[in-house]
Scaffold this active site. Sequence first.
Site, PDB file in Angstrom:
ATOM      1  CG  ASP A  60      -1.870   1.196   1.255  1.00  0.00           C
ATOM      2  OD1 ASP A  60      -2.008   1.872   0.217  1.00  0.00           O
ATOM      3  OD2 ASP A  60      -2.430   1.474   2.336  1.00  0.00           O
ATOM      4  CG  ASN A 102      -6.502   2.947  11.122  1.00  0.00           C
ATOM      5  OD1 ASN A 102      -7.375   3.031  11.989  1.00  0.00           O
ATOM      6  ND2 ASN A 102      -6.638   2.170  10.053  1.00  0.00           N
ATOM      7  CG  HIS A 103      -3.365   0.429   8.866  1.00  0.00           C
ATOM      8  ND1 HIS A 103      -4.130   1.530   8.599  1.00  0.00           N
ATOM      9  CD2 HIS A 103      -2.331   0.481   8.003  1.00  0.00           C
ATOM     10  CE1 HIS A 103      -3.600   2.215   7.603  1.00  0.00           C
ATOM     11  NE2 HIS A 103      -2.488   1.600   7.223  1.00  0.00           N
ATOM     12  CG  ASP A 169      -8.064  -1.033  11.630  1.00  0.00           C
ATOM     13  OD1 ASP A 169      -7.638  -1.168  10.466  1.00  0.00           O
ATOM     14  OD2 ASP A 169      -8.868  -0.143  11.974  1.00  0.00           O
ATOM     15  NE  ARG A 197      -1.385  12.080   5.101  1.00  0.00           N
ATOM     16  CZ  ARG A 197      -1.987  10.914   4.917  1.00  0.00           C
ATOM     17  NH1 ARG A 197      -1.641   9.852   5.612  1.00  0.00           N
ATOM     18  NH2 ARG A 197      -2.935  10.784   4.034  1.00  0.00           N
ATOM     19  CG  ASP A 199      -2.809   6.975   7.166  1.00  0.00           C
ATOM     20  OD1 ASP A 199      -2.947   7.535   6.069  1.00  0.00           O
ATOM     21  OD2 ASP A 199      -3.145   5.796   7.383  1.00  0.00           O
ATOM     22  CG  LEU A 204      -6.216   7.023  14.618  1.00  0.00           C
ATOM     23  CD1 LEU A 204      -5.152   8.074  14.884  1.00  0.00           C
ATOM     24  CD2 LEU A 204      -5.624   5.628  14.797  1.00  0.00           C
ATOM     25  CD  GLU A 239      -6.376  10.057   5.187  1.00  0.00           C
ATOM     26  OE1 GLU A 239      -6.494   9.811   4.005  1.00  0.00           O
ATOM     27  OE2 GLU A 239      -5.880   9.256   5.997  1.00  0.00           O
ATOM     28  CG  ASP A 305      -4.679   8.376  -1.055  1.00  0.00           C
ATOM     29  OD1 ASP A 305      -3.874   7.469  -1.325  1.00  0.00           O
ATOM     30  OD2 ASP A 305      -4.816   8.848   0.086  1.00  0.00           O
TER      31      ASP A 305
HETATM   32  C1  NOJ Z   1      -4.531   7.124   3.666  1.00  0.00           C
HETATM   33  C2  NOJ Z   1      -3.409   7.195   2.695  1.00  0.00           C
HETATM   34  O1  NOJ Z   1      -3.413   8.478   2.111  1.00  0.00           O
HETATM   35  C3  NOJ Z   1      -3.642   6.100   1.676  1.00  0.00           C
HETATM   36  O2  NOJ Z   1      -2.709   6.187   0.621  1.00  0.00           O
HETATM   37  C4  NOJ Z   1      -3.571   4.770   2.353  1.00  0.00           C
HETATM   38  O3  NOJ Z   1      -3.927   3.755   1.433  1.00  0.00           O
HETATM   39  C5  NOJ Z   1      -4.523   4.708   3.539  1.00  0.00           C
HETATM   40  N1  NOJ Z   1      -4.464   5.883   4.371  1.00  0.00           N
HETATM   41  C6  NOJ Z   1      -4.195   3.547   4.406  1.00  0.00           C
HETATM   42  O4  NOJ Z   1      -3.052   3.852   5.148  1.00  0.00           O
END
Ligand code: NOJ
Length: 535
Positions: A60, A102-103, A169, A197, A199, A204, A239, A305
């Site tokens: 990812d 988060n994970h 997670d 930054r 995520d 959360l 985010e 993204d």
């Molecule tokens: C947000 C990130 O901007 C994205 O690229 C990612 O796939 C997800 N979080 C999971 O971490």
Amino acid sequence: MEPPWFKNAAIYCIAVETFRDANADGWGDLAGLTEALGYLEELGVDCLWLEPFYPSPMRDNGYDVADHRGVHPRIGTLADFDHLIAEANRRGIAVLVDLVVNHTSVEHPWFRSARADPGSEYRDYYIWTDEPQAHREPNAMPTEQDSPWTYDEAAGRWYLHRFYAHEPDLNVANPRVRQEIRATMEFWLERGVTGFRVDASQFLVQKLAETGDSDPHRLLREMRAIVSRCRTDGVLLAEADVEIDQLQAFFGNDDEMHLLFNFYLDANLFLALARKRADPVSRILGQLPAVPRGGHWANFVRNQDELNLSHLSDEERDEVFEAFAPREQERIFGRGIRRRLPPMLEGDRRRIELVYSLLLSLPGVPVIGYGDELGMGDDLELAERYSVRTPMQWSPAANAGFSETTTEAPLRPVIARGPFAYERLNVEAQLADEHSLLRWFQRALRLRRERTEIGLGESRMLETGDPTVIAQLCERDRRGLLTIHNLSDEPRAVTLATFEPAGPPEELLADDDYAPVDGGRLELHPYGYRWVGWG
Ligand code: NOJ
């Protein structure tokens, strides 16, 4: 009290592995980025946001972290990181890194241990169930994953993943996970980062709320406290992709996130472009919650993204799809577009400049993605969101000058065909051309930094009487700046009722030469824009 420094800053997002390769192994690296700092200083950015560069299986784009406190071996070493920070700071450039808590990746030693051994001290780092059907959490990758629960053979139970199944997670309600988060933040702060930054901060909070925590935002306040303890200039850029009425809670009482990505402005900006009208932008600006003194919006056009249109109505989203992603292969997750801006605008320089002029002038901190300053394109042959993650185009040399590798294929192919091909679209060519988009960005970023009315002053929208034109007045210490944008493909002339500059108006930036402002009357070409300042 002085406003925080970042309100007058421009942030530049970099995926290190596709930016610049110093050791010719086909992957960008921290040493390559350090070499490029002079370029970034010249461009006029104040702060870098580095996407994850940590050890990771890279399923990812590095957001599948296997070690939060290390560097991916293909990207460099901690010593390279220290060197980068020292060199960036020497040039007055701050660095933020991604905090992905988060994970983790399934390859993280915590998860390996947790799944293999019921008695593992890491078992409760993750969230398990025997009854996945009893839970209703949605998955953030709706077309990729059927369910946010996956059965793990070794554990004999189901684990939660808001994203891919290979990203279990973390259980952020567990005090030991909280301690790990603290340790990770302190680790990077001690190495000199200015902040993070954050995520997926919405998940959360949601996860904590689901456990019955009466104060699910406390985690975000803990993060703020850690940053503030280490630095007076610290920044948390988050985010938080939530409903509009929940956004303010992520600023808290000026004690949670400093900056929130402005997903609402972004989606409405594209609606405005599709309609060739300005009112979706003015309308959404009027609906956003007030920002606290120490916080602001992080505005962006495109990120790494998909262009996320989930906060538009179905009809509005269809309009944007119709205009900018008519083909199914250009869409993703049923809610977004996997293209960069310039191909969506068919390379029309007038519209590209219009969009970035808006980005740099609207209330908030602009976030620019690497290659935006060149007008880089996308590669729809690459899977999923990798279409917009092609290597930086430095020169017409092989691999776009991104990598001198001769032995290994570059991590991802460079864009080699069509109007956005590296042979014609690259840093070297644009530095040699006074009229290039890169040169425009250098001028516009410098101007924004100098005219602190935008970043640090008071701003308000002016009535234009024309739904295709948006006008904003920014004032600070007796200096003023009017920015005005015409989103239509027709010439426009507007008269601003309340335009009373406290000095002779000066044309600072525009798509063309214009007759001086006459009273409050201004002309604009199709897709034209003007920044007029005084004082
Ligand atoms: C947000 C990130 O901007 C994205 O690229 C990612 O796939 C997800 N979080 C999971 O971490």
